[in-house]
Structures are given as structure tokens and as C-alpha cells.
Design an enzyme around this catalytic site. Sequence first.
Site, PDB file in Angstrom:
ATOM      1  N   GLY A 175     -53.261  22.464  54.033  1.00 36.69           N
ATOM      2  CA  GLY A 175     -53.428  22.501  55.482  1.00 36.69           C
ATOM      3  C   GLY A 175     -52.363  23.323  56.177  1.00 36.69           C
ATOM      4  O   GLY A 175     -52.620  23.945  57.215  1.00 36.69           O
ATOM      5  N   CYS A 176     -51.157  23.360  55.597  1.00 30.19           N
ATOM      6  CA  CYS A 176     -50.072  24.123  56.221  1.00 30.19           C
ATOM      7  C   CYS A 176     -50.383  25.615  56.261  1.00 30.19           C
ATOM      8  O   CYS A 176     -49.899  26.329  57.143  1.00 30.19           O
ATOM      9  CB  CYS A 176     -48.755  23.861  55.500  1.00 30.19           C
ATOM     10  SG  CYS A 176     -48.759  24.291  53.745  1.00 30.19           S
TER      11      CYS A 176
ATOM     12  N   ASP B 132     -50.257  27.946  59.448  1.00 28.27           N
ATOM     13  CA  ASP B 132     -49.459  29.160  59.473  1.00 28.27           C
ATOM     14  C   ASP B 132     -50.287  30.358  59.917  1.00 28.27           C
ATOM     15  O   ASP B 132     -49.792  31.245  60.624  1.00 28.27           O
ATOM     16  CB  ASP B 132     -48.841  29.432  58.095  1.00 28.27           C
ATOM     17  CG  ASP B 132     -47.682  30.412  58.180  1.00 28.27           C
ATOM     18  OD1 ASP B 132     -46.618  30.020  58.707  1.00 28.27           O
ATOM     19  OD2 ASP B 132     -47.841  31.563  57.749  1.00 28.27           O
TER      20      ASP B 132
ATOM     21  N   VAL C 205     -57.887  22.634  46.719  1.00 31.25           N
ATOM     22  CA  VAL C 205     -58.075  22.559  48.166  1.00 31.25           C
ATOM     23  C   VAL C 205     -57.002  23.415  48.818  1.00 31.25           C
ATOM     24  O   VAL C 205     -55.858  23.473  48.352  1.00 31.25           O
ATOM     25  CB  VAL C 205     -57.995  21.100  48.666  1.00 31.25           C
ATOM     26  CG1 VAL C 205     -56.650  20.471  48.345  1.00 31.25           C
ATOM     27  CG2 VAL C 205     -58.287  21.018  50.153  1.00 31.25           C
TER      28      VAL C 205
ATOM     29  N   HIS D  11     -52.950  24.014  43.819  1.00 33.03           N
ATOM     30  CA  HIS D  11     -53.005  22.937  44.828  1.00 33.03           C
ATOM     31  C   HIS D  11     -54.440  22.417  44.930  1.00 33.03           C
ATOM     32  O   HIS D  11     -55.210  22.889  45.763  1.00 33.03           O
ATOM     33  CB  HIS D  11     -52.565  23.496  46.183  1.00 33.03           C
ATOM     34  CG  HIS D  11     -52.391  22.454  47.260  1.00 33.03           C
ATOM     35  ND1 HIS D  11     -53.429  21.968  48.020  1.00 33.03           N
ATOM     36  CD2 HIS D  11     -51.294  21.825  47.703  1.00 33.03           C
ATOM     37  CE1 HIS D  11     -52.982  21.103  48.902  1.00 33.03           C
ATOM     38  NE2 HIS D  11     -51.684  20.991  48.734  1.00 33.03           N
TER      39      HIS D  11
END
Length: 201
Positions: A105-106, A110, A102, A96
Site C-alpha cells: 500500500g505504501c 508514494d 500484493v 511482497h
Amino acid sequence: MIGALPIRNGSISLKNAQSGCGIGKAVCWRGGYEYEDLLACGRGEMFGPGNAQLPLPPMLMFDRISEISETGGEYGKGLVRAELDVKPDLWFFGCHFKNDPVMPGCLGLDAMWQMVGFYMGWIGGEGRGRALGLGELKLAGQVMPNVRKIVYNIDIKRVMRLKLWLGIADGWLSADGEIIYRAKDLRVGLLKQGAALQPGT
């Protein structure tokens, strides 16, 4: 015995100490936890069968919990602070994205849900932790391979001790000292076996 435990800044959970949390182990009465402790939680060894667990790697998103308290935080109702040492070979950088690594963001989001769930188990809540949503999330930066350390912070706003235990918290993520994620009204519930989530919970 409780008097021999490493207590600091009122961070011991008295309910857990009285209930024998962690199958009689002192590990879940402390005000901070190292990586091996977190793995024990992921195996279901900290809060007892059927109760809150952290995910195991690779989905465990921090290396240690540096502070946990029932009385601190922005709202005076509890806080959790955790850290992740960032390394360029972390699993998500390789996929990713290709040639543009990077952290998703999830995963940062989490991690904050994971911390709220851990807190709920730490204060003696029974049931398996499930993320139930959040009010708002703002991302103002990126976690890239050159970052050295992520710090996560959770400020507990409310814990509802009803048939379904519900924790509500605000949180942030900082990368090398700069806050780049902010989340409001993170919601995590503890579900006992056989219980179903109800609309609007």
C-alpha cells in the site's frame, strides 16, 4: 513556438512556457506524458537542475501521465491523472509476499506523492520535491497480479508559493475501475539546496 504545442483543455502551463521549462524543450508544456518523458524527468532533464524529479524505476510507480491541468479537478485548482499497466512480473509481487503477492500500500501512496511533486515542478516551482505527510489514508482493497490497470488521480487543493513551495492535494487509486485507496491532504514541499524542513511546515 508555443502555438505548435499540443494544447488540450487549457492544460498548458503558461508559467513553464514563459520560463523555458525543461531547458527549452516542449516536453514539459504538454497535457500528458509518456514513459520516456517520465524517465527524462527522473534524470533531472525536465524541470532543470535542482528542481523536482520523479524517481527512476523501480520506484517510478506509473507508466504515463494521461492528464495534467492547472484549472481542473474537484477543487478547480489543478489535477493530475496517471496510469500503471499491472503485470504479474512487477518487482514487488516477487517479494511482497512469497506465495501471497500484493502491491504494498505504501507504493500506491508514494505514487500520489510523486504526482503532487511532478505537478509542483510543472507549474514552475523551484526546489527538490519532498513528501511532508498527509491527513488521512483509507485502503479498501488490494492490487494483486490479476489486476490489469491502476489509475491514480490527484486533485490539487492549494499551492502555497512562499519560501517553501507547498502543495496540498487529495487523491485516489483505482484498480480496474474500482477506487480502493483514498488519501486526503497529501503534502509535498519543494526545498531549495541548503534549506531545512521546519517543524510544523
